[in-house]
Design an enzyme around this catalytic site. Structure first.
Site, short mmCIF file in Angstrom:
data_model
loop_
_atom_site.label_atom_id
_atom_site.label_comp_id
_atom_site.label_asym_id
_atom_site.label_seq_id
_atom_site.Cartn_x
_atom_site.Cartn_y
_atom_site.Cartn_z
N LYS A 116 0.80 -1.23 0.00
CA LYS A 116 0.00 0.00 0.00
C LYS A 116 0.83 1.27 0.00
CE LYS A 116 -4.18 -1.75 1.78
NZ LYS A 116 -5.22 -1.38 2.72
N LYS A 158 -2.04 2.54 9.47
CA LYS A 158 -2.41 1.42 8.59
C LYS A 158 -1.21 0.58 8.21
CE LYS A 158 -5.65 2.47 5.40
NZ LYS A 158 -6.31 3.23 4.29
N GLY A 164 -8.41 -6.50 4.55
CA GLY A 164 -9.51 -6.85 5.45
C GLY A 164 -9.53 -6.02 6.73
N GLU A 200 -2.44 8.01 7.93
CA GLU A 200 -3.35 8.80 7.11
C GLU A 200 -4.25 9.62 8.01
OE1 GLU A 200 -5.81 6.25 4.69
OE2 GLU A 200 -4.24 6.03 3.18
N LEU A 203 -10.72 10.06 8.18
CA LEU A 203 -11.92 10.78 7.72
C LEU A 203 -13.11 10.34 8.55
CD1 LEU A 203 -11.24 10.37 3.89
CD2 LEU A 203 -10.72 12.36 5.31
N ASN A 289 -7.40 -2.58 -6.40
CA ASN A 289 -7.49 -4.04 -6.45
C ASN A 289 -7.25 -4.49 -7.87
OD1 ASN A 289 -8.13 -4.35 -3.71
ND2 ASN A 289 -10.26 -3.85 -4.11
N ARG A 291 -7.84 -7.10 -9.75
CA ARG A 291 -8.61 -8.32 -10.05
C ARG A 291 -10.06 -7.94 -10.29
NH1 ARG A 291 -11.63 -8.35 -5.42
NH2 ARG A 291 -10.57 -7.57 -3.60
N VAL A 294 -16.06 -8.78 -6.32
CA VAL A 294 -17.33 -9.46 -6.04
C VAL A 294 -18.50 -8.67 -6.65
CG1 VAL A 294 -18.90 -10.19 -4.19
CG2 VAL A 294 -16.42 -10.37 -3.86
P1 ADP Z 1 -7.92 -3.02 3.76
O1 ADP Z 1 -7.07 -3.37 2.58
O2 ADP Z 1 -7.38 -3.52 5.06
O3 ADP Z 1 -9.36 -3.37 3.54
P2 ADP Z 1 -8.37 -0.19 3.07
O4 ADP Z 1 -7.31 0.83 2.92
O5 ADP Z 1 -9.06 -0.66 1.84
O6 ADP Z 1 -7.80 -1.43 3.93
O7 ADP Z 1 -9.45 0.35 4.08
C1 ADP Z 1 -10.52 -0.45 4.50
C2 ADP Z 1 -11.63 0.41 5.05
O8 ADP Z 1 -11.15 1.16 6.18
C3 ADP Z 1 -12.15 1.46 4.08
O9 ADP Z 1 -13.15 0.94 3.22
C4 ADP Z 1 -12.72 2.44 5.08
O10 ADP Z 1 -13.95 1.92 5.58
C5 ADP Z 1 -11.72 2.45 6.22
N1 ADP Z 1 -10.66 3.46 6.02
C6 ADP Z 1 -9.49 3.30 5.35
N2 ADP Z 1 -8.75 4.44 5.34
C7 ADP Z 1 -9.47 5.36 6.04
C8 ADP Z 1 -9.26 6.75 6.40
N3 ADP Z 1 -8.16 7.40 6.05
N4 ADP Z 1 -10.23 7.36 7.13
C9 ADP Z 1 -11.36 6.71 7.50
N5 ADP Z 1 -11.61 5.41 7.20
C10 ADP Z 1 -10.69 4.73 6.48
#
Ligand code: ADP
Length: 449
Positions: A116, A158, A164, A200, A203, A289, A291, A294
């Site tokens: 990431k 993160k 997930g 990050e 939000l 992603n 791929r 779903v």
């Molecule tokens: P993963 O790959 O672990 O699923 P993501 O980066 O796709 O991680 O984030 C998963 C979920 O976490 C997002 O769909 C959102 O709901 C929440 N999220 C991620 N980043 C933020 C952020 N900067 N602020 C608020 N919520 C976040």
């Protein structure tokens, strides 16, 4: 064009790929675990090969056995579906080394987007807006506090290898940053074997809006509009819709062009999804992603384009069948993910399906590998069906979906159908007024009664 495709997956997505292949006159090879010997994808495929015992590690993730199956069956290409090995760059590379075509993006793109921190760096370079945050990985608490002071609390720590929602911590203030960052690192190390983290801005009430993209090897690059996937429980999507009720046609066209240009710069091959958080009229890239998703059928419903067919064409070196100007967005589509779970506790409910009757009629599509008498094995995820409904507008779509859910009969196991029925009648849902926080609050209220 390919003569035979091996499908390295199970369940509804294996069937989905089988259908696209047969529609194109291509033969299919199913692979399956011993627990899936009676599965629908095995019954419908032209050939089937058992690749191991029930545990996914020994079967659907068993690279040597899948490659051997492809060689024995003399498959020209492998489609990985979603999940399992679909975003495994090493597997994609091994497939190609065996002179089998990988129906997916190049192993380099998979690797680049799988990390990431690197994905965010790439996203910035190809012109996508990012969530304010650290410039790459954050080594220790002091560095974390410096970043957080700049962007303001709360912040989100993160995991670079995350997935997930694991290895993710919301940090409210400087005092707790050190300990929460240590927890995120420990969780990430345990889950992914990599404790790299980044920061990050957190939000507060964003929506999750993602764009479907596609590229081919001849320089073609398109976007197929967005999907709103904000209705999530524990970061798992439950219902998706296209278009997003939050966007105006102008916002869609503008952001679509930003995303399309980014895909062109990336020289990306195949299907992909650019995921964004959306708040106060602004988009923030979170991940890509590499791929099929779903929820791809909602995009198929509003564009009339078969995404799996496009994947197969592009993998065979053909151009995308449409240019951006030829894509027409029409109507509205919603997908309900139906799980074999208790609708109140979400406890998995595997077991034998007794009666099965799928809904039909105008605008209704069911992607499912269920049938009466089928035994849902306990070894895999609990998604058993996707109900995708199309309407001329959102309200017609919602009413049809309610009607289709009424028709749907699945007995013998518990399902999340009642949850979807309640959701579709909620005033906030009817108004399209929800963020990624909304579903969990709604579920908590229901649990209180
Ligand atoms: P993963 O790959 O672990 O699923 P993501 O980066 O796709 O991680 O984030 C998963 C979920 O976490 C997002 O769909 C959102 O709901 C929440 N999220 C991620 N980043 C933020 C952020 N900067 N602020 C608020 N919520 C976040």
């Amino acid at each position: 064009m390919f003569k035979k495709i091996l499908i390295a997956n199970r369940g509804e997505i294996a069937l989905r790929v089988h259908r696209a292949a047969h529609d194109m006159g291509i033969k299919t090879v199913a692979v399956h675990s011993t627990a899936d010997a009676d599965a629908m994808h095995v019954r419908l495929a032209d050939e089937a090969i058992c690749i191991g015992p029930p545990s996914a590690t020994d079967s659907y993730l068993n690279i040597p056995n899948i490659i051997s199956a492809a060689e024995v069956a003399q498959a020209d290409a492998i489609h990985p579906g979603y999940g399992f090995l679909s975003e495994n760059a090493r597997f994609a590379g091994i497939v190609e080394e065996h002179n089998i075509v990988w129906i997916g993006p190049s192993p380099d793109h998979i690797r680049q987007m799988g990390d990431k921190v690197e994905a965010k760096r790439t996203a910035a370079a190809i012109g996508l807006p990012l969530v304010p945050g650290s410039d790459g990985a954050v080594a220790d608490a002091a560095e974390g506090i410096a970043v957080a002071n700049k962007i303001g609390y709360p912040v989100l720590v993160k995991a670079a290898s995350g997935g997930g929602g694991r290895g993710m911590k919301v940090v409210p203030d400087a005092a707790s940053l050190g300990s929460l960052m240590a927890q995120a690192k420990a969780e990430a190390k345990a889950a992914f074997g990599d404790d790299t983290v980044y920061i990050e801005k957190y939000l507060s009430e964003p929506r999750h809006i993602e764009f479907q993209v596609f590229g081919d090897e001849l320089g073609g690059a398109i976007h197929l509009g967005e999907r709103d996937c904000s209705l999530q429980r524990r970061h798992q999507k439950m219902l998706e819709e296209a278009p997003s009720p939050a966007l105006t046609p102008t916002q869609r066209a503008e952001m679509g062009e930003v995303v399309r240009a980014a895909v062109a710069k990336l020289k990306y091959r195949g299907a992909g999804t650019m995921e964004f958080l959306y708040e106060d009229g602004k988009f923030y890239f979170i991940e890509m992603n590499t791929r099929l998703q779903v929820e791809h059928p909602v995009t198929e419903a509003i564009t009339g384009i078969d995404l799996v067919r496009e994947q197969i064409r592009v993998a065979a070196g053909m151009p995308l069948s449409v240019t951006q100007d030829q894509i027409r967005f029409a109507g509205h589509a919603i997908e309900c993910r139906i799980n074999a779970e208790d609708p109140a506790t979400f406890a998995p409910s595997p077991g034998r399906v007794i009666d099965y009757h799928a809904p039909g009629g105008p605008g209704v599509r069911v992607d499912s590998a269920l049938y009466a008498g089928y035994r849902i094995p306990p070894h895999y995820d609990s998604l058993i069906a996707k109900l995708i409904v199309f309407g001329d507008d959102r309200e017609q779509c919602r009413m049809r979906l309610k009607r289709a859910l009424e028709e749907y009969v699945i007995t013998g196991v518990k399902t999340t159908i009642p949850l979807h029925q309640a959701l579709l009648d909620d005033p906030d849902f009817i108004a399209g007024d929800y963020s990624i926080k909304w579903l969990e609050r709604w579920l908590a209220k229901r649990a209180e009664g």
